[in-house]
Design a protein around this motif. Structure first.
Motif, PDB file in Angstrom:
ATOM      1  N   ALA A  93     -28.564  47.914  25.422  1.00  0.00           N
ATOM      2  CA  ALA A  93     -29.927  47.447  25.178  1.00  0.00           C
ATOM      3  C   ALA A  93     -30.956  48.381  25.812  1.00  0.00           C
ATOM      4  CB  ALA A  93     -30.099  46.029  25.718  1.00  0.00           C
ATOM      5  N   ALA A  94     -30.654  48.872  27.028  1.00  0.00           N
ATOM      6  CA  ALA A  94     -31.561  49.815  27.683  1.00  0.00           C
ATOM      7  C   ALA A  94     -31.645  51.116  26.896  1.00  0.00           C
ATOM      8  CB  ALA A  94     -31.091  50.075  29.111  1.00  0.00           C
ATOM      9  N   LEU A  95     -30.509  51.577  26.362  1.00  0.00           N
ATOM     10  CA  LEU A  95     -30.509  52.789  25.547  1.00  0.00           C
ATOM     11  C   LEU A  95     -31.325  52.581  24.268  1.00  0.00           C
ATOM     12  CD1 LEU A  95     -29.500  55.654  24.940  1.00  0.00           C
ATOM     13  CD2 LEU A  95     -27.435  54.623  23.939  1.00  0.00           C
ATOM     14  N   GLY A 249     -45.997  48.295  26.002  1.00  0.00           N
ATOM     15  CA  GLY A 249     -45.661  47.353  24.946  1.00  0.00           C
ATOM     16  C   GLY A 249     -44.309  47.636  24.316  1.00  0.00           C
ATOM     17  N   TYR A 250     -43.995  48.912  24.088  1.00  0.00           N
ATOM     18  CA  TYR A 250     -42.727  49.254  23.452  1.00  0.00           C
ATOM     19  C   TYR A 250     -41.552  49.117  24.404  1.00  0.00           C
ATOM     20  CZ  TYR A 250     -44.852  50.923  19.127  1.00  0.00           C
ATOM     21  OH  TYR A 250     -45.504  50.999  17.925  1.00  0.00           O
ATOM     22  N   LEU A 251     -41.770  49.280  25.696  1.00  0.00           N
ATOM     23  CA  LEU A 251     -40.691  49.042  26.645  1.00  0.00           C
ATOM     24  C   LEU A 251     -40.306  47.564  26.700  1.00  0.00           C
ATOM     25  CD1 LEU A 251     -41.662  51.376  29.633  1.00  0.00           C
ATOM     26  CD2 LEU A 251     -39.558  51.494  28.300  1.00  0.00           C
ATOM     27  N   GLN A 252     -41.194  46.708  26.248  1.00  0.00           N
ATOM     28  CA  GLN A 252     -40.915  45.275  26.223  1.00  0.00           C
ATOM     29  C   GLN A 252     -40.668  44.767  24.803  1.00  0.00           C
ATOM     30  OE1 GLN A 252     -43.627  43.045  29.196  1.00  0.00           O
ATOM     31  NE2 GLN A 252     -44.840  44.824  28.622  1.00  0.00           N
ATOM     32  N   PHE A 253     -40.345  45.663  23.869  1.00  0.00           N
ATOM     33  CA  PHE A 253     -40.267  45.233  22.476  1.00  0.00           C
ATOM     34  C   PHE A 253     -39.190  44.168  22.307  1.00  0.00           C
ATOM     35  CE2 PHE A 253     -36.563  47.853  21.858  1.00  0.00           C
ATOM     36  CZ  PHE A 253     -36.026  47.558  20.613  1.00  0.00           C
ATOM     37  N   PHE A 254     -39.595  43.109  21.639  1.00  0.00           N
ATOM     38  CA  PHE A 254     -38.755  41.918  21.542  1.00  0.00           C
ATOM     39  C   PHE A 254     -38.827  41.286  20.151  1.00  0.00           C
ATOM     40  CE2 PHE A 254     -38.668  37.264  21.670  1.00  0.00           C
ATOM     41  CZ  PHE A 254     -37.400  37.028  22.171  1.00  0.00           C
TER      42      PHE A 254
END
Length: 314
Positions: A93-95, A249-254
């Motif tokens: 998921a981190a990748l 925002g993209y680091l938290q994309f959900f």
């Protein structure tokens, strides 16, 4: 407070007491604090306290069965963080999140800047209509966007594969193939979010002094040279703001993987935020809290690096 001053011109009179008025700034400060008090109380109760609670929870073995006795949990130190690092799905998921950021942020900024430049200089008529059209996806429900994009990316009858078929290309199953699922979400996210960057860049471009462009044009500088030497340096603070907010925002994309693919196929689109959310759903509160704070630390490091790289050079 009060002071004693002698009375001038009056014989036989003693000193009189002069009352000093309270300072105006002090009264305004008290009024401001009084007006801000409701927000401060709500912030402390519903934001600061839950954040502190989640931080403490990340160092405990708290699970869903401990809700009724939250003070009976045991502190486990960094065990939850070790569990997060050892989890292969969280690493995947981190990748995926990193790939999403590396691809999505530059594309979003480039698309937003290009649209802003076009609206600022190249488009004369119907400028307001174009602005609304570009910004509409930002305020559109993700469910509505997902329905449209699922229709576009259907493997057999979707519009994208239909157009590719006109030129003899057999389009893939965009959302069902591990090689294209994440890329499809990136394209959708860029289309949905570049309107925000466009609006911010447009405000920055309108603040650039046109006299600089006129002087450079008289010196023989072309449009591209003026854009690189005048426009980009002038909107450097705007660029930094867009870069930081878009990256966070993209680091938290959900929403995109949650609605479009549910993290599939085979975890190819699961994000760090989505996997953290699933851990909360499974009742692993301590591990989920650790994953959330690992994401927070990464966001802080990346943001700090961006500020250092994009700061004004003296």
């Amino acid at each position: 407070m009060s002071t004693l001053t002698p009375t001038a011109g009056a014989a036989g009179c003693g000193p009189t007491r002069v009352r000093r008025r309270p300072r105006r700034g002090t009264a305004e400060a008290r009024a401001g604090l009084l007006l801000a008090l409701p927000f401060v109380v709500l912030f402390l109760v519903f934001t600061a306290w839950p954040v502190l609670q989640s931080m403490i929870m990340s160092f405990t073995d708290m699970r869903i069965t401990d809700i009724r006795t939250p003070f009976a949990v045991d502190f486990v130190g960094l065990d939850n963080y070790r569990t997060a690092f050892a989890d292969p799905v969280f690493r995947r998921a981190a990748l995926n999140t990193g790939v999403f950021v590396v691809l999505g942020v530059p594309l979003t900024i480039i698309a937003g800047l290009a649209a802003a430049v076009a609206l600022n200089r190249g488009v004369g008529r119907l400028r307001a209509v174009y602005r609304v059209g570009f910004y509409t996806p930002v305020i559109t429900s993700i469910v509505a966007v997902a329905v449209v994009w699922r229709f576009l990316l259907q493997p057999g009858t979707g519009l994208v594969n239909t157009v590719l078929g006109w030129v003899g290309i057999d389009g893939p199953h965009w959302l069902g193939d591990q090689r294209t699922a994440l890329l499809s979400l990136v394209v959708m996210a860029v289309w949905r979010n570049f309107g925000t960057s466009m609006v911010i860049f447009l405000a920055g471009l309108q603040a650039v002094d046109p006299g600089l462009h006129e002087a450079a044009a008289l010196d023989g500088a072309g449009r591209w040279r003026r854009f690189l030497s005048i426009t980009l340096p002038s909107i450097r603070p705007t660029m930094l703001f867009v870069l930081v907010t878009t990256t966070i925002g993209y680091l938290q994309f959900f929403e995109e993987p949650f609605v479009m693919t549910s993290g599939g196929p085979l975890n190819a689109t699961v994000s760090a935020s989505m996997y953290t959310y699933s851990q909360f759903g499974y009742g692993n509160y301590g591990v989920a809290g650790a994953m959330a704070y690992l994401t927070f630390v990464v966001i802080g490091i990346v943001t700090l690096a961006q500020f250092r790289l994009m700061r004004e050079k003296r």
